[in-house]
Every structure is written in C-alpha cells, then in structure tokens.
Scaffold this active site. Structure first.
Site, PDB file in Angstrom:
ATOM      1  N   ARG A  20     -43.369 -33.308 -15.639  1.00 12.94           N
ATOM      2  CA  ARG A  20     -42.578 -32.682 -15.032  1.00 12.94           C
ATOM      3  C   ARG A  20     -41.403 -33.097 -16.304  1.00 12.94           C
ATOM      4  NH1 ARG A  20     -36.911 -34.827 -15.542  1.00 12.94           N
ATOM      5  NH2 ARG A  20     -37.241 -36.877 -15.293  1.00 12.94           N
ATOM      6  N   HIS A  23     -36.317 -45.546 -19.810  1.00 12.60           N
ATOM      7  CA  HIS A  23     -36.902 -43.875 -20.263  1.00 12.60           C
ATOM      8  C   HIS A  23     -35.655 -43.913 -21.283  1.00 12.60           C
ATOM      9  CE1 HIS A  23     -37.395 -39.952 -18.012  1.00 12.60           C
ATOM     10  NE2 HIS A  23     -35.688 -39.247 -18.971  1.00 12.60           N
ATOM     11  N   CYS A  61     -34.420 -31.961 -21.968  1.00 15.19           N
ATOM     12  CA  CYS A  61     -33.398 -32.250 -20.378  1.00 15.19           C
ATOM     13  C   CYS A  61     -32.525 -30.584 -20.414  1.00 15.19           C
ATOM     14  CB  CYS A  61     -32.284 -32.864 -19.409  1.00 15.19           C
ATOM     15  SG  CYS A  61     -31.451 -32.523 -18.069  1.00 15.19           S
TER      16      CYS A  61
HETATM   17  P1  HMG Z   1     -27.205 -26.541  -5.442  1.00 11.24           P
HETATM   18  O1  HMG Z   1     -26.342 -25.193  -5.952  1.00 11.24           O
HETATM   19  O2  HMG Z   1     -25.203 -27.611  -5.756  1.00 11.24           O
HETATM   20  O3  HMG Z   1     -27.223 -26.974  -3.258  1.00 11.24           O
HETATM   21  O4  HMG Z   1     -28.040 -27.354  -6.086  1.00 11.24           O
HETATM   22  P2  HMG Z   1     -26.582 -25.642  -2.371  1.00 11.24           P
HETATM   23  O5  HMG Z   1     -26.942 -27.051  -1.192  1.00 11.24           O
HETATM   24  O6  HMG Z   1     -25.491 -25.816  -2.444  1.00 11.24           O
HETATM   25  O7  HMG Z   1     -27.545 -24.796  -2.399  1.00 11.24           O
HETATM   26  C1  HMG Z   1     -27.476 -23.752  -2.814  1.00 11.24           C
HETATM   27  C2  HMG Z   1     -29.157 -22.913  -3.145  1.00 11.24           C
HETATM   28  O8  HMG Z   1     -29.682 -23.933  -3.942  1.00 11.24           O
HETATM   29  C3  HMG Z   1     -29.578 -22.628  -1.671  1.00 11.24           C
HETATM   30  O9  HMG Z   1     -30.227 -21.602  -1.554  1.00 11.24           O
HETATM   31  C4  HMG Z   1     -30.486 -23.756  -1.539  1.00 11.24           C
HETATM   32  O10 HMG Z   1     -31.410 -23.853  -0.478  1.00 11.24           O
HETATM   33  C5  HMG Z   1     -30.926 -23.582  -2.577  1.00 11.24           C
HETATM   34  P3  HMG Z   1     -29.956 -19.819  -1.539  1.00 11.24           P
HETATM   35  O11 HMG Z   1     -29.465 -20.280   0.203  1.00 11.24           O
HETATM   36  O12 HMG Z   1     -28.816 -19.500  -2.793  1.00 11.24           O
HETATM   37  O13 HMG Z   1     -30.392 -19.174  -1.663  1.00 11.24           O
HETATM   38  N1  HMG Z   1     -31.856 -25.570  -3.621  1.00 11.24           N
HETATM   39  C6  HMG Z   1     -32.407 -25.574  -3.111  1.00 11.24           C
HETATM   40  N2  HMG Z   1     -33.754 -25.407  -3.479  1.00 11.24           N
HETATM   41  C7  HMG Z   1     -35.095 -25.972  -3.668  1.00 11.24           C
HETATM   42  N3  HMG Z   1     -35.300 -27.255  -4.076  1.00 11.24           N
HETATM   43  C8  HMG Z   1     -34.185 -27.863  -3.596  1.00 11.24           C
HETATM   44  C9  HMG Z   1     -32.530 -27.326  -3.329  1.00 11.24           C
HETATM   45  N4  HMG Z   1     -31.460 -28.143  -3.144  1.00 11.24           N
HETATM   46  C10 HMG Z   1     -30.415 -26.501  -2.935  1.00 11.24           C
HETATM   47  N5  HMG Z   1     -34.245 -29.066  -3.791  1.00 11.24           N
HETATM   48  C11 HMG Z   1     -28.913 -28.626  -6.832  1.00 11.24           C
HETATM   49  C12 HMG Z   1     -27.967 -28.875  -6.103  1.00 11.24           C
HETATM   50  C13 HMG Z   1     -29.801 -30.537  -7.206  1.00 11.24           C
HETATM   51  C14 HMG Z   1     -30.323 -28.572  -6.042  1.00 11.24           C
HETATM   52  C15 HMG Z   1     -29.169 -28.037  -7.811  1.00 11.24           C
HETATM   53  O14 HMG Z   1     -28.108 -28.886  -9.147  1.00 11.24           O
HETATM   54  C16 HMG Z   1     -30.563 -28.104  -9.067  1.00 11.24           C
HETATM   55  O15 HMG Z   1     -31.673 -27.692  -9.299  1.00 11.24           O
HETATM   56  N6  HMG Z   1     -30.494 -28.630 -10.005  1.00 11.24           N
HETATM   57  C17 HMG Z   1     -31.411 -29.094 -10.809  1.00 11.24           C
HETATM   58  C18 HMG Z   1     -31.598 -31.062 -11.662  1.00 11.24           C
HETATM   59  C19 HMG Z   1     -32.925 -30.981 -12.704  1.00 11.24           C
HETATM   60  O16 HMG Z   1     -33.614 -30.185 -12.347  1.00 11.24           O
HETATM   61  N7  HMG Z   1     -32.376 -31.398 -13.479  1.00 11.24           N
HETATM   62  C20 HMG Z   1     -33.303 -32.003 -14.507  1.00 11.24           C
HETATM   63  C21 HMG Z   1     -34.051 -32.930 -14.393  1.00 11.24           C
HETATM   64  S1  HMG Z   1     -33.073 -34.605 -14.084  1.00 11.24           S
HETATM   65  C22 HMG Z   1     -33.782 -35.127 -15.816  1.00 11.24           C
HETATM   66  O17 HMG Z   1     -34.699 -35.096 -16.350  1.00 11.24           O
HETATM   67  C23 HMG Z   1     -33.528 -36.669 -16.047  1.00 11.24           C
HETATM   68  C24 HMG Z   1     -34.181 -37.612 -16.160  1.00 11.24           C
HETATM   69  O18 HMG Z   1     -35.306 -37.338 -16.721  1.00 11.24           O
HETATM   70  C25 HMG Z   1     -33.517 -38.491 -16.608  1.00 11.24           C
HETATM   71  C26 HMG Z   1     -33.210 -38.752 -17.916  1.00 11.24           C
HETATM   72  O19 HMG Z   1     -33.628 -38.321 -18.875  1.00 11.24           O
HETATM   73  O20 HMG Z   1     -31.235 -38.809 -18.045  1.00 11.24           O
HETATM   74  C27 HMG Z   1     -34.545 -38.267 -14.907  1.00 11.24           C
HETATM   75 MG    MG Z   2     -35.564 -37.447 -19.421  1.00 15.83          MG
END
Ligand code: HMG
Ligand code: MG
Length: 303
Positions: A15, A207, A240
């Site tokens: 991931r 992490h 990220c």
């Molecule tokens: P948003 O645009 O605010 O969501 O995104 P929304 O509810 O307004 O929906 C907008 C569109 O997104 C819609 O589609 C929804 O259906 C779709 P449209 O009508 O425009 O075609 N949608 C989704 N589709 C698939 N799966 C979903 C989903 N939710 C809405 N779950 C959202 C909010 C959180 C989804 C967006 O901001 C997002 O996907 N962000 C990605 C965040 C991410 O993956 N970041 C990396 C991981 S975190 C990380 O790496 C940190 C970590 O490792 C710890 C560290 O190191 O700090 C964990």
């Molecule tokens: Mg991370």
C-alpha cells in the site's frame, strides 16, 4: 536497555510502498508481493486502499488485488478506508482490519483527504461503527505527527487532540505517523507520549518514513518506551502523494536486522526478505533504499 518482550511488524509495502509509483504496477505484481511477504513470515500486511482512483490511481485495482490473494492462516490483511464509500467497497473483500487516516495538521488533512480534522472525524465515525458492528478491527493513522509539508513543526498537543477524537469514536488502535520523515528520537517520543495519553501501550504503533535517515533511530527510541508495533515497508518503498519529497517507510529489512541483533524474534526470514526487496525493486527499476538489503546482497555476490 529495556525492550518489549515481543514485536509486531506490519509490512505496508503493497500500500504505502506502491501508492506513489507513477507507472502503473500490475495487480499480479502486487498480489505476488503479498504472497512473498507472507511466505517470508510477515503476519500483518497492509494490502491496498479504497480511496478515490482519481486521487490515487495506483490503488484503483484494490478489489482485484484483495480478491487475488491466497490467504495464509495466521496472516492478517488490512486496507485503508477514508470514508463510508471506501468502507462499503472494502468489506466485499473481507479485510481483517481497516484503517481510517487523519492528520495532526489541518493543512495536510485538507490536501490528503479533502476535509478538516473535525470533518474527518465525522466521516470516520460511521465507518468505525460499521466496521466494529461487523467485528472488523479498526486502526487509525495520525499523519504529520512531528512535521507537516505545509505547516512546518507540529506540536504534540495536536497529536493528543486527534488521538482523543479517534478514541471517542471507537478507533481501537492508533498509528503515530511521521509522514515526511523529519522526526528525531525525542520528538517522535513526545508524539508517541501524546497518543499514549488516550491509548494503551498495546494499542499504539509507529509509522516512520525515512526521508532524513532517522526512521530506524526513531523506531529504537519508541522500542525503549515499550512500543512494540511498527509499520515497515520492504526495501524502504513508499511515500505519500500529498507529501512531496517524502521518501519511503523504514525498510522492513533494516528493522528486522536491528531487532534480530537485539535478540528479538520477528518470525521473519531476513534472507527471503532481502530477495523480495530486490525482486520488487527490479520490477520498479530501482535499487532498494534499504542498507541492510544492499549489504546482504553484496555479501551474497562476493561468495
Ligand atoms: P472527496 O473528493 O472529498 O470525496 O475525496 P467526495 O465524497 O466529495 O466524492 C467525490 C468523488 O470521489 C465522487 O465521485 C465519489 O464517488 C468519489 P464522482 O461522483 O466525482 O465520480 N469517492 C470515492 N471513490 C472511491 N473510493 C472512495 C471514494 N470516496 C469518494 N473511498 C477522498 C475524499 C478521501 C476519497 C479523497 O480525498 C481521496 O481519495 N484521497 C486519497 C488519500 C490517500 O489515499 N492518501 C494516501 C494514503 S494516506 C498515507 O499515505 C499516510 C499514511 O501512510 C500515514 C503517514 O505516513 O502519514 C497512512
Ligand atoms: Mg505513510
């Protein structure tokens, strides 16, 4: 040195390790990575995330990857679910654990998940409730616990606030994440202490990204506090998409080597892990960033 009596490693390579790759990585490679990791003795694997494919295209094959895994008894598989939409898609693939991910920094929360910290907690609450009703374990990740790419230094009080809010909505475990790898041992310990105001020692993990080469020291600093659970990434892959310049997590090879050197059992076969790191890096056409990987590979080549 007082160390915990046991340790648990979650390999987040499939991931966190792959989410930031620009070239599409085929689902069969991701599945192959999970299979290799479980064969090497990893008991916890963070497989994928059910996030928007527009935001993180690399994770768009989440369901395919989860469906393709031949599960090994005793291994737990976790996935990231930022909202109910993600959770509903994820449950089809029967994860053992889900991860809701928030941040100690407002700016990072906005960039990463498109909402404020308060809004994120509102979004997580029904996800946590639904998961727990189904008996799925809920972990929370708190990003940017030491520093934020947009806001700079983050005070431990901010970590404490998010830990408290996560506790209030029923998140069972929190991962204290140095997203951009700027932490040093005392700072990371203070962030961990902040989380420990609301969570037991058994319910927190570290992490640590390794951007500044501090992740192994930060791991040792938290081991000395008794923290026994860590996210690591094979070959040190990762980053990220919303934290530009941040490099991967602490390499699983480096942590396993250190733990074995400290006389701690990980259940992980280090030689196998080194081969996995080389295999996935060959696929991605780069060298493993893990020093242990490079050293063991060079030693093998000399034989
Ligand atoms: P948003 O645009 O605010 O969501 O995104 P929304 O509810 O307004 O929906 C907008 C569109 O997104 C819609 O589609 C929804 O259906 C779709 P449209 O009508 O425009 O075609 N949608 C989704 N589709 C698939 N799966 C979903 C989903 N939710 C809405 N779950 C959202 C909010 C959180 C989804 C967006 O901001 C997002 O996907 N962000 C990605 C965040 C991410 O993956 N970041 C990396 C991981 S975190 C990380 O790496 C940190 C970590 O490792 C710890 C560290 O190191 O700090 C964990
Ligand atoms: Mg991370």
């Amino acid at each position: 040195m007082k160390l915990p009596s046991k340790v648990k490693l979650v390999d987040v390579g499939p991931r966190d390790g792959l989410q930031n790759e620009k070239q599409p990585v085929p689902a069969e490679v991701k599945i192959g990575l999970v299979h290799r990791l479980q064969d090497a003795g990893l008991k916890e694997i963070e497989v994928t995330s059910f996030v928007s494919p527009k935001w993180v295209p690399q994770m768009a094959d989440n369901a395919e990857v989860m469906a393709g895994i031949q599960r090994k008894p005793g291994v737990r598989y976790s996935v990231l679910t930022p909202n109910l939409k993600g959770f509903e898609a994820a449950i089809e693939s029967k994860p053992d654990e889900i991860v809701v991910f928030g941040a100690a920094s407002e700016a990072f929360s906005q960039r990463n998940i498109n909402c404020s910290i308060a809004e994120s907690i509102e979004r997580f609450a029904p996800v946590v409730e639904a998961a727990r009703a189904k008996g799925i374990y809920v972990r929370g990740a708190i990003s940017t616990v030491v520093g934020c790419p947009y806001e700079g230094d983050i005070a431990p009080e901010r970590v404490e606030l998010v830990a408290r809010l996560m506790k209030q909505i029923g998140v069972q475990h929190v991962g204290v994440a140095d997203t951009i790898g700027v932490g040093t041992p005392a700072k990371v310990q203070r962030a961990m202490e902040a989380a420990l105001k609301h969570y037991e020692l058994d319910d927190v993990s570290g992490h640590f990204h390794d951007t500044y080469g501090q992740a192994l020291s930060n791991t040792l600093a938290c081991l000395e506090m008794g923290v026994w659970q860590y996210d690591t990434s094979v070959a040190g892959l990762g980053g990220c998409p919303y934290a530009k310049g941040a490099t991967g997590n602490v390499a699983t090879e480096d942590v396993v080597y250190m733990l074995h050197g400290l006389g701690m059992d990980t259940g992980v076969d280090l030689d196998q892990l080194v081969d996995i790191g080389r295999w996935i890096c060959a696929v991605l056409q780069r060298e493993p960033s893990s020093k242990v990987n490079r050293a063991i590979t060079a030693k093998k080549a000399r034989k």
